[in-house]
Design a protein around this motif. Structure first.
Motif, PDB file in Angstrom:
ATOM      1  N   ASP A 168      65.248  80.482  30.711  1.00 36.09           N
ATOM      2  CA  ASP A 168      64.310  81.603  30.851  1.00 36.09           C
ATOM      3  C   ASP A 168      64.478  82.328  32.185  1.00 36.09           C
ATOM      4  O   ASP A 168      63.578  82.960  32.680  1.00 36.09           O
ATOM      5  CB  ASP A 168      62.866  81.103  30.723  1.00 36.09           C
ATOM      6  CG  ASP A 168      62.521  80.096  31.816  1.00 36.09           C
ATOM      7  OD1 ASP A 168      63.408  79.729  32.613  1.00 36.09           O
ATOM      8  OD2 ASP A 168      61.355  79.671  31.872  1.00 36.09           O
ATOM      9  N   TRP A 169      65.633  82.181  32.812  1.00 34.96           N
ATOM     10  CA  TRP A 169      65.726  82.659  34.184  1.00 34.96           C
ATOM     11  C   TRP A 169      67.076  83.303  34.477  1.00 34.96           C
ATOM     12  O   TRP A 169      67.380  83.645  35.589  1.00 34.96           O
ATOM     13  CB  TRP A 169      65.479  81.460  35.121  1.00 34.96           C
ATOM     14  CG  TRP A 169      64.977  81.805  36.482  1.00 34.96           C
ATOM     15  CD1 TRP A 169      65.544  81.430  37.677  1.00 34.96           C
ATOM     16  CD2 TRP A 169      63.831  82.576  36.825  1.00 34.96           C
ATOM     17  NE1 TRP A 169      64.805  81.926  38.731  1.00 34.96           N
ATOM     18  CE2 TRP A 169      63.741  82.626  38.230  1.00 34.96           C
ATOM     19  CE3 TRP A 169      62.858  83.252  36.070  1.00 34.96           C
ATOM     20  CZ2 TRP A 169      62.731  83.311  38.912  1.00 34.96           C
ATOM     21  CZ3 TRP A 169      61.851  83.929  36.745  1.00 34.96           C
ATOM     22  CH2 TRP A 169      61.791  83.943  38.136  1.00 34.96           C
ATOM     23  N   GLN A 238      64.323  87.294  40.272  1.00 36.23           N
ATOM     24  CA  GLN A 238      64.355  85.947  40.846  1.00 36.23           C
ATOM     25  C   GLN A 238      63.809  85.935  42.266  1.00 36.23           C
ATOM     26  O   GLN A 238      63.497  84.873  42.806  1.00 36.23           O
ATOM     27  CB  GLN A 238      65.786  85.391  40.792  1.00 36.23           C
ATOM     28  CG  GLN A 238      66.228  85.166  39.350  1.00 36.23           C
ATOM     29  CD  GLN A 238      67.618  84.578  39.214  1.00 36.23           C
ATOM     30  OE1 GLN A 238      68.395  84.588  40.159  1.00 36.23           O
ATOM     31  NE2 GLN A 238      67.923  84.076  38.013  1.00 36.23           N
ATOM     32  N   THR A 245      58.562  90.845  37.287  1.00 40.83           N
ATOM     33  CA  THR A 245      57.842  89.615  36.952  1.00 40.83           C
ATOM     34  C   THR A 245      56.870  89.894  35.808  1.00 40.83           C
ATOM     35  O   THR A 245      56.708  89.071  34.900  1.00 40.83           O
ATOM     36  CB  THR A 245      57.078  89.084  38.185  1.00 40.83           C
ATOM     37  OG1 THR A 245      57.998  88.970  39.270  1.00 40.83           O
ATOM     38  CG2 THR A 245      56.442  87.741  37.909  1.00 40.83           C
ATOM     39  N   TRP A 248      58.867  90.079  32.689  1.00 39.53           N
ATOM     40  CA  TRP A 248      59.293  88.707  32.367  1.00 39.53           C
ATOM     41  C   TRP A 248      58.180  87.941  31.651  1.00 39.53           C
ATOM     42  O   TRP A 248      58.411  87.256  30.662  1.00 39.53           O
ATOM     43  CB  TRP A 248      59.713  87.984  33.663  1.00 39.53           C
ATOM     44  CG  TRP A 248      60.138  86.565  33.458  1.00 39.53           C
ATOM     45  CD1 TRP A 248      61.350  86.138  33.008  1.00 39.53           C
ATOM     46  CD2 TRP A 248      59.354  85.388  33.677  1.00 39.53           C
ATOM     47  NE1 TRP A 248      61.376  84.765  32.935  1.00 39.53           N
ATOM     48  CE2 TRP A 248      60.153  84.283  33.343  1.00 39.53           C
ATOM     49  CE3 TRP A 248      58.045  85.167  34.129  1.00 39.53           C
ATOM     50  CZ2 TRP A 248      59.699  82.972  33.441  1.00 39.53           C
ATOM     51  CZ3 TRP A 248      57.596  83.857  34.227  1.00 39.53           C
ATOM     52  CH2 TRP A 248      58.421  82.775  33.889  1.00 39.53           C
ATOM     53  N   SER A 277      63.010  78.489  34.996  1.00 42.46           N
ATOM     54  CA  SER A 277      62.208  79.195  36.011  1.00 42.46           C
ATOM     55  C   SER A 277      61.309  78.229  36.792  1.00 42.46           C
ATOM     56  O   SER A 277      60.987  78.480  37.947  1.00 42.46           O
ATOM     57  CB  SER A 277      61.357  80.275  35.359  1.00 42.46           C
ATOM     58  OG  SER A 277      60.425  79.689  34.481  1.00 42.46           O
ATOM     59  N   GLU A 280      62.688  76.985  40.074  1.00 45.77           N
ATOM     60  CA  GLU A 280      62.853  77.962  41.150  1.00 45.77           C
ATOM     61  C   GLU A 280      62.213  77.548  42.486  1.00 45.77           C
ATOM     62  O   GLU A 280      62.869  77.580  43.524  1.00 45.77           O
ATOM     63  CB  GLU A 280      62.281  79.286  40.643  1.00 45.77           C
ATOM     64  CG  GLU A 280      62.936  80.531  41.114  1.00 45.77           C
ATOM     65  CD  GLU A 280      64.445  80.521  41.220  1.00 45.77           C
ATOM     66  OE1 GLU A 280      65.120  79.829  40.419  1.00 45.77           O
ATOM     67  OE2 GLU A 280      64.945  81.218  42.123  1.00 45.77           O
ATOM     68  N   SER A 333      69.670  74.806  39.060  1.00 45.35           N
ATOM     69  CA  SER A 333      68.382  74.762  38.388  1.00 45.35           C
ATOM     70  C   SER A 333      68.142  73.383  37.773  1.00 45.35           C
ATOM     71  O   SER A 333      67.014  72.885  37.788  1.00 45.35           O
ATOM     72  CB  SER A 333      68.276  75.914  37.382  1.00 45.35           C
ATOM     73  OG  SER A 333      68.294  75.457  36.076  1.00 45.35           O
TER      74      SER A 333
END
Ligand code: ARG
Length: 631
Positions: A168-169, A238, A245, A248, A277, A280, A333
């Protein structure tokens, strides 16, 4: 309950020791010559070397001791125990010993399975769908295998935490953002001067979102400037750029709803809906820590951690944790995620289920995690890499026009195939005497693995299956066909998705297993309807070979379940239930239960087949599917 193999081994150890040999030689295994015996001990051969004797003499001594002991006791374990050249010990189990073991199983909540997990936490990382991209068959294996491992573990008393770990990122987010800008440039997210609240309503439906991604992806391949825009957008997202955002969050909400529905249709469930995500926040610390510990080094502008070991047969490349442009990668990640999992759950074990092409990635990640001390050296980290699901042409499975087959469609297709079979059977059964209507009558020629012919006048009675019931049944059976078709193969191997074969009601298939359960249910119903009272009855010593065969198979249930989980190998459980279903059908061919006149015998058989049904039903539940009441 103790596993039957352990009981036999303990007895054999006693014998070896009594005869003056170390008990480590007394290992008992399942016979590989079922025509000669049921279990065997080959330890006399090894003991012969240690004690400088002939193997056959040791084997003879041990069997003589056991023979002698067994006559002393009223409860025997063996009916036959023989020493044969060059020094094998062949064993057959005593019928009443078997019966009492099975009666014990029937009384236990988990049919005699010991909860070896003792609440230990295990992370299972499976599913791995990528947000905003539709689920396709490539995700099927991970979901199906992972779900069965999660269920098995829970059943064995582990605390399994299933995490879908969404993609998802990544770049797909930037691609979607830029495609959205091209389609709807007037949206507030693209107005740099906008200062108000962002709308709660998403700017797209799931249908539109599914169209946006492939368009954007194609565009990025043809158009470098579009690709660069997408990279910039990903980078801004990111780094917390507010408007992106907000987009997203919309992508996540719309996509998650759809993913949950799709996984739900597969009867696949997760405890955590986390994703890349979520890693992060851990990444800045991670990068710093790897540098502080002197594990990370610069290489052509990128930051890498060496992971190769002298013992490796080939040189493994270092794990890149930061690209030269400062971006984090897949491995970064996964390492961040490990930090979070350690903080929140302190797992005793990690299991990841992905395509086997990701093998190197996981070796790198696991080694870095251990080298840096994020995960204890002795904590197992397992990657189950599965093979490809191919079409009949031997190439990765595609739609008829060569596109990527979507999971929804695949499920639809298999359901349809099963539905057609149910209808065929319904027509056949309508032509039969009333007694068999309502139940399908699968193999007129008794072709269930060469064994089964439904007992005339003894199958499910009642109405012919309605359209609605046929549809609902097709759903259950279709899912079993799909999942069993996958799980019955060793995960690492490629397999051919064969709609006809998977949906067949005979052979090594999901529907065949369900059919066997349905068949037992129907016998039990008829027994009850005829006033049978099996309450409190006990399973008796077997008469015939097929009856004993069924009993022997049943006793292996706890051992197989434990091993299948321990080796993360659901195919072993599939193999077992296939053999068990065959054993039942063989027994049922030889014994006409409903026509039996000796009521005690009949009630004993009813207990035996009830246990068979319970074991089969338990196993399929753990594999991830269920049986209908009739088919
Ligand atoms: N999203 C990834 C893919 O589609 C799979 C994620 C697997 N899990 C993990 N922790 N890397 O390939």
């Amino acid at each position: 309950m103790k596993k039957i193999l352990d009981l036999i081994s303990a007895r054999m150890e006693e014998a070896f020791e009594a005869c003056g040999y170390e008990k480590r030689f007394a290992k008992v295994v399942l016979s590989n010559r079922p025509d000669l015996c049921e279990y065997q001990c080959n330890g006399a051969m090894a003991a012969a070397k240690a004690y400088k004797k002939k193997p056959i003499d040791i084997a003879g001594q041990v069997t003589a001791w056991l023979d002698e002991e067994e006559t002393k006791e009223d409860a025997r374990m063996f009916s036959d125990i023989n020493a044969v050249m060059p020094g094998f010990i062949n064993i057959r189990l005593d019928g009443s010993f078997l019966a009492s073991y099975l009666n014990g199983m029937g009384q236990e909540e988990k049919l005699g399975l010991e909860e070896t997990g003792r609440g230990e936490t295990v992370i299972v990382d499976y599913g791995g769908a990528n947000v905003a991209k539709p689920l396709h068959v490539g995700h099927l294996r991970s979901a199906v295998i992972g779900e069965s491992i999660r269920r098995m573990g829970n059943f064995l008393g582990y605390r399994m935490i299933g995490d879908v770990h969404l993609g998802d990122w990544g770049l797909q987010m930037g691609l979607i953002i830029e495609e959205l800008r091209d389609r709807q440039p007037g949206l507030v997210y693209f107005d740099e001067n906008f200062e108000g609240e962002y709308p709660k309503e998403p700017p797209f439906t799931i249908g539109e979102l599914e169209d946006i991604y492939p368009c954007a992806s194609a565009k990025s391949k043809a158009d470098d400037s579009f690709r660069e825009r997408a990279q910039t957008a990903t980078f801004k997202l990111q780094n917390g750029y507010k408007p992106y955002t907000a987009i997203w969050k919309h992508i996540m909400a719309v996509s998650l709803e759809d993913l949950k529905k799709n996984y739900g249709n597969l009867d696949v469930h997760f405890d955590l809906w986390k994703g890349e995500s979520d890693a992060e926040p851990y990444i800045p610390w991670l990068i710093q820590d790897l540098q502080d510990k002197g594990l990370a080094r610069e290489s052509q502008g990128a930051l890498v951690v060496d992971i190769s070991r002298e013992t490796d047969s080939k040189e493994l490349p270092p794990c890149i944790v930061r690209k030269s442009d400062g971006a984090a990668l897949y491995a970064t990640s996964d390492l961040g995620t490990i930090l979070e999992r350690e903080k929140l759950y302190q797992p005793a074990k990690y299991i990841y289920i992905t395509d086997k092409r990701q093998e190197l990635h996981f070796i790198q990640v696991f080694r870095v995690a251990k080298k840096a001390g994020y995960v204890k050296e002795d904590t197992p980290m397992i990657h189950i890499g599965f093979g490809t699901m191919n079409g009949k042409d031997g190439k990765p499975f595609k739609t008829r026009d060569g596109g990527v087959m979507r999971l929804e469609q695949l499920i639809g297709d298999i359901e349809e195939a099963v539905y057609r079979r149910i209808l065929e059977n319904r027509e056949v059964s309508q032509g039969e005497e009333a007694a068999v209507s309502g139940a399908f009558v699968p193999e007129r020629e008794g072709a269930v693995s060469g064994s089964a012919v439904p007992e005339r006048g003894g199958t499910v009675s009642g109405s012919v299956m309605s359209e609605r019931e046929a549809r609902a049944t097709a759903r259950l059976v279709g899912l079993a066909a799909l999942k069993y078709g996958d799980l019955s193969n060793q995960a690492a191997k490629d397999y051919v998705f064969d709609l006809e074969r998977f949906s067949s009601f005979t052979g090594n298939t999901g529907p065949y297993i369900l059919y066997t359960i349905v068949r037992i249910k129907s016998i039990l119903n008829n027994y009850e309807r005829a006033g049978g009272q099996g309450e409190g009855a006990r399973i008796l010593s077997p008469f015939g070979d097929t009856e004993k065969e069924l009993m022997l198979k049943l006793t292996r249930y706890n051992e197989v379940m434990e091993n299948a989980f321990g080796e993360a190998a659901p195919h072993k459980l599939c193999q077992y239930i296939y053999e068990l279903a065959n054993a039942f059908n063989g027994f049922y061919r030889d014994n006409k239960i409903l026509a039996e006149e000796d009521k005690k015998q009949q009630a004993g058989w009813i207990r035996l087949i009830t246990l068979t049904k319970d074991v089969l039903a338990t196993c399929i539940r753990v594999l991830g599917f269920d049986a209908p009441d009739r088919m």
